[in-house]
Enzyme design. Structure first.
Site, mmCIF file in Angstrom:
data_model
loop_
_atom_site.group_PDB
_atom_site.id
_atom_site.type_symbol
_atom_site.label_atom_id
_atom_site.label_comp_id
_atom_site.label_asym_id
_atom_site.label_seq_id
_atom_site.Cartn_x
_atom_site.Cartn_y
_atom_site.Cartn_z
ATOM 1 N N HIS A 1 0.900 5.235 1.350
ATOM 2 C CA HIS A 1 0.277 6.224 2.238
ATOM 3 C C HIS A 1 0.292 7.576 1.537
ATOM 4 O O HIS A 1 1.329 7.984 0.997
ATOM 5 C CB HIS A 1 1.099 6.385 3.518
ATOM 6 C CG HIS A 1 1.189 5.159 4.373
ATOM 7 N ND1 HIS A 1 0.389 4.952 5.469
ATOM 8 C CD2 HIS A 1 1.999 4.072 4.303
ATOM 9 C CE1 HIS A 1 0.712 3.793 6.039
ATOM 10 N NE2 HIS A 1 1.689 3.254 5.343
ATOM 11 N N HIS B 1 0.851 -1.198 0.000
ATOM 12 C CA HIS B 1 0.000 0.000 0.000
ATOM 13 C C HIS B 1 0.880 1.239 0.000
ATOM 14 O O HIS B 1 2.012 1.213 0.478
ATOM 15 C CB HIS B 1 -0.921 0.020 1.220
ATOM 16 C CG HIS B 1 -0.212 -0.204 2.509
ATOM 17 N ND1 HIS B 1 0.141 -1.465 2.955
ATOM 18 C CD2 HIS B 1 0.255 0.664 3.441
ATOM 19 C CE1 HIS B 1 0.775 -1.358 4.097
ATOM 20 N NE2 HIS B 1 0.875 -0.075 4.417
HETATM 21 P P1 5GP Z 1 2.126 0.064 7.203
HETATM 22 O O1 5GP Z 1 2.588 0.129 8.610
HETATM 23 O O2 5GP Z 1 1.991 -1.375 6.806
HETATM 24 O O3 5GP Z 1 2.902 0.881 6.229
HETATM 25 O O4 5GP Z 1 0.697 0.728 7.179
HETATM 26 C C1 5GP Z 1 -0.480 0.077 7.511
HETATM 27 C C2 5GP Z 1 -1.505 1.153 7.703
HETATM 28 O O5 5GP Z 1 -2.765 0.524 7.722
HETATM 29 C C3 5GP Z 1 -1.349 1.920 9.010
HETATM 30 O O6 5GP Z 1 -1.234 3.301 8.734
HETATM 31 C C4 5GP Z 1 -2.619 1.591 9.792
HETATM 32 O O7 5GP Z 1 -3.098 2.698 10.494
HETATM 33 C C5 5GP Z 1 -3.571 1.156 8.689
HETATM 34 N N1 5GP Z 1 -4.556 0.179 9.096
HETATM 35 C C6 5GP Z 1 -4.356 -0.894 9.921
HETATM 36 N N2 5GP Z 1 -5.507 -1.596 10.033
HETATM 37 C C7 5GP Z 1 -6.427 -0.980 9.244
HETATM 38 C C8 5GP Z 1 -7.794 -1.249 8.964
HETATM 39 O O8 5GP Z 1 -8.414 -2.189 9.447
HETATM 40 N N3 5GP Z 1 -8.415 -0.401 8.087
HETATM 41 C C9 5GP Z 1 -7.776 0.667 7.537
HETATM 42 N N4 5GP Z 1 -8.478 1.433 6.698
HETATM 43 N N5 5GP Z 1 -6.489 0.969 7.810
HETATM 44 C C10 5GP Z 1 -5.818 0.145 8.650
#
Ligand code: 5GP
Length: 138
Positions: free
Chosen positions: A104, A102
């Protein structure tokens, strides 16, 4: 590590978990981050079972970049923020916590600190309102 089909973004893609959707096409989906680091923190995912950049088919990488560009512009207009940060983490050592690739999209302005990564759940009504506002600028 093999792709885990039970990660939360895979569930969102299958419609098994809810999300505040901003944009969708055949190859990508954009929705609000539920634990945002700033207002209007938005995520873009490809509809391909890939953990990170290195196992994502190039056609999905291209589609993802196109959606990031489109949605980031809408977030910029909707938020009124002068800066937009795009971040994409590959692997837990880079800080990745959800293992479906993903990007951001994070509005920035000098002097506004980011909240902690993936920590505090936001008010759902507020996220819904922000998603609607971003959609108006697509
Ligand atoms: P990462 O740490 O993998 O780069 O980002 C994962 C992102 O997913 C985090 O910013 C977190 O807040 C978001 N996130 C985690 N669980 C969920 C969820 O159930 N729904 C949504 N929409 N975002 C989520």
């Amino acid at each position: 590590m093999a792709y885990d089909d039970n990660n939360i973004f895979a569930k969102i893609l299958r419609g098994e978990a809810p999300c505040f959707k901003v944009y969708e096409d055949d190859m990508t989906l954009a929705f609000m981050d539920v634990m945002p680091q700033v207002d209007m923190h938005t995520l873009v995912i490809p509809k391909s079972p890939a953990e990170h950049l290195f196992d994502l088919p190039p056609e999905y990488a291209g589609a993802m970049a196109k959606t990031v560009q489109k949605v980031a512009l809408a977030v910029k207009k909707a938020s009124g923020m002068p800066g937009i940060m795009v971040a994409q983490l590959n692997g837990s050592e880079a800080g990745q916590t959800v293992f479906h690739i993903h990007a951001h999209i994070i509005p920035r302005e000098g002097g506004i600190d980011l909240k902690f990564h993936a920590r505090d759940l936001a008010d759902f009504k507020m996220l819904e309102a922000q998603a609607e506002k971003i959609k108006q600028h697509l």
